[in-house]
Motif scaffolding. Structure first.
Motif, PDB file in Angstrom:
ATOM      1  N   PHE A  23       0.854  -1.179   0.000  1.00  0.00           N
ATOM      2  CA  PHE A  23       0.000   0.000   0.000  1.00  0.00           C
ATOM      3  C   PHE A  23       0.897   1.238   0.000  1.00  0.00           C
ATOM      4  O   PHE A  23       0.971   1.952   0.994  1.00  0.00           O
ATOM      5  N   ASP A  24       1.568   1.502  -1.114  1.00  0.00           N
ATOM      6  CA  ASP A  24       2.463   2.651  -1.192  1.00  0.00           C
ATOM      7  C   ASP A  24       1.701   3.936  -0.905  1.00  0.00           C
ATOM      8  O   ASP A  24       0.622   4.171  -1.458  1.00  0.00           O
TER       9      ASP A  24
ATOM     10  N   CYS B  23      -4.798   0.389   7.509  1.00  0.00           N
ATOM     11  CA  CYS B  23      -3.996   1.410   6.853  1.00  0.00           C
ATOM     12  C   CYS B  23      -4.914   2.489   6.303  1.00  0.00           C
ATOM     13  O   CYS B  23      -6.112   2.268   6.099  1.00  0.00           O
ATOM     14  N   ARG B  24      -4.316   3.663   6.060  1.00  0.00           N
ATOM     15  CA  ARG B  24      -5.074   4.802   5.547  1.00  0.00           C
ATOM     16  C   ARG B  24      -4.219   5.541   4.534  1.00  0.00           C
ATOM     17  O   ARG B  24      -3.014   5.723   4.732  1.00  0.00           O
ATOM     18  N   GLY B  25      -4.862   5.984   3.458  1.00  0.00           N
ATOM     19  CA  GLY B  25      -4.146   6.743   2.447  1.00  0.00           C
ATOM     20  C   GLY B  25      -5.097   7.484   1.533  1.00  0.00           C
ATOM     21  O   GLY B  25      -6.296   7.205   1.503  1.00  0.00           O
ATOM     22  N   GLY B  26      -4.542   8.442   0.811  1.00  0.00           N
ATOM     23  CA  GLY B  26      -5.331   9.209  -0.135  1.00  0.00           C
ATOM     24  C   GLY B  26      -5.860  10.488   0.463  1.00  0.00           C
ATOM     25  O   GLY B  26      -5.512  10.869   1.586  1.00  0.00           O
TER      26      GLY B  26
ATOM     27  N   VAL C 276      -7.014  -2.305  -5.462  1.00  0.00           N
ATOM     28  CA  VAL C 276      -8.096  -1.333  -5.637  1.00  0.00           C
ATOM     29  C   VAL C 276      -7.833  -0.052  -4.841  1.00  0.00           C
ATOM     30  O   VAL C 276      -8.110   1.049  -5.327  1.00  0.00           O
ATOM     31  N   ALA C 277      -7.318  -0.192  -3.638  1.00  0.00           N
ATOM     32  CA  ALA C 277      -7.160   0.946  -2.735  1.00  0.00           C
ATOM     33  C   ALA C 277      -6.364   2.104  -3.326  1.00  0.00           C
ATOM     34  O   ALA C 277      -6.784   3.263  -3.189  1.00  0.00           O
ATOM     35  N   PRO C 278      -5.231   1.868  -3.985  1.00  0.00           N
ATOM     36  CA  PRO C 278      -4.494   3.007  -4.543  1.00  0.00           C
ATOM     37  C   PRO C 278      -5.302   3.814  -5.568  1.00  0.00           C
ATOM     38  O   PRO C 278      -5.193   5.032  -5.630  1.00  0.00           O
ATOM     39  N   HIS C 279      -6.131   3.129  -6.346  1.00  0.00           N
ATOM     40  CA  HIS C 279      -6.973   3.831  -7.318  1.00  0.00           C
ATOM     41  C   HIS C 279      -8.066   4.632  -6.613  1.00  0.00           C
ATOM     42  O   HIS C 279      -8.351   5.771  -6.990  1.00  0.00           O
ATOM     43  N   LEU C 280      -8.668   4.036  -5.597  1.00  0.00           N
ATOM     44  CA  LEU C 280      -9.687   4.748  -4.822  1.00  0.00           C
ATOM     45  C   LEU C 280      -9.088   5.949  -4.099  1.00  0.00           C
ATOM     46  O   LEU C 280      -9.746   6.972  -3.919  1.00  0.00           O
TER      47      LEU C 280
END
Length: 181
Positions: free
Chosen positions: A2-3, A20-23, A44-48
């Motif tokens: 999860f970069d 984890c949390r990002g964006g 999916v998470a990096p795109h979201l």
């Protein structure tokens, strides 16, 4: 994996929750299914995260989240208890309202969380789960017969292990058919 995401461990009333949390943007909570962990969202998470602040957690009892002892009624692992953990996590992270996506077991926990905390959940999406109310409301004799699992199923006219009786879906529908019967 999860970069750009930060990992966290937050203590709730019932268990420690890892995630984890990002964006950036409106908060979006992702809840995994069985037997996964929050890692199931890694593609999916990096795109979201391009449009949302994504929070992905391990449900209690999974991954690096706490595993409290159970009780005779299994309440510590109920959908309500797991949903309460998630509300506490989101509030600890500073989000009183958020959108919610659940997969499989995470979807069941999401239903419960949305019912218990309707002011917190702005939008709800569930995946790979049959709506319980619809399933029970439609589980009549015809439904049981069509699945090949009913005791009074008219299977005697079909070969026992033919391709026509194997791999038949128990539930096959689209969202457009989930309305009133």
């Amino acid at each position: 994996m999860f970069d750009g995401f930060e990992e966290f461990d937050i203590s709730t009333t019932g268990a420690s929750v890892h995630g984890c949390r990002g964006g950036s943007g409106p908060p979006l909570l992702l809840l995994h299914g069985i037997p996964e962990t929050h890692l199931m969202w890694h593609r999916v998470a990096p795109h979201l995260a391009e449009r949302y602040t994504v929070v992905a957690t391990d449900l209690r009892g999974y991954g690096d989240s706490g595993k409290p002892p159970s009780t005779a009624d299994h309440e510590p692992y109920s959908k309500r208890a797991i949903g309460s953990d998630q509300i506490e996590v989101m509030r600890e992270l500073g989000y009183d309202q958020f959108s919610l996506v659940g997969h499989d077991r995470g979807a069941r926990c999401s239903y419960r969380l949305a019912l218990d905390h309707p002011d917190a959940v702005l939008q709800l999406a569930v995946m790979d789960v049959v709506p319980v109310g619809d399933a029970y409301n439609r589980a009549d004799k015809d439904f049981a017969s069509s699945t090949g699992n009913g005791r009074s199923s008219p299977r005697q006219n079909r070969p026992r292990n033919s391709s026509s009786t194997r791999h038949r879906p128990i539930w096959s529908t689209s969202c457009s058919t989930l309305g009133p019967r």
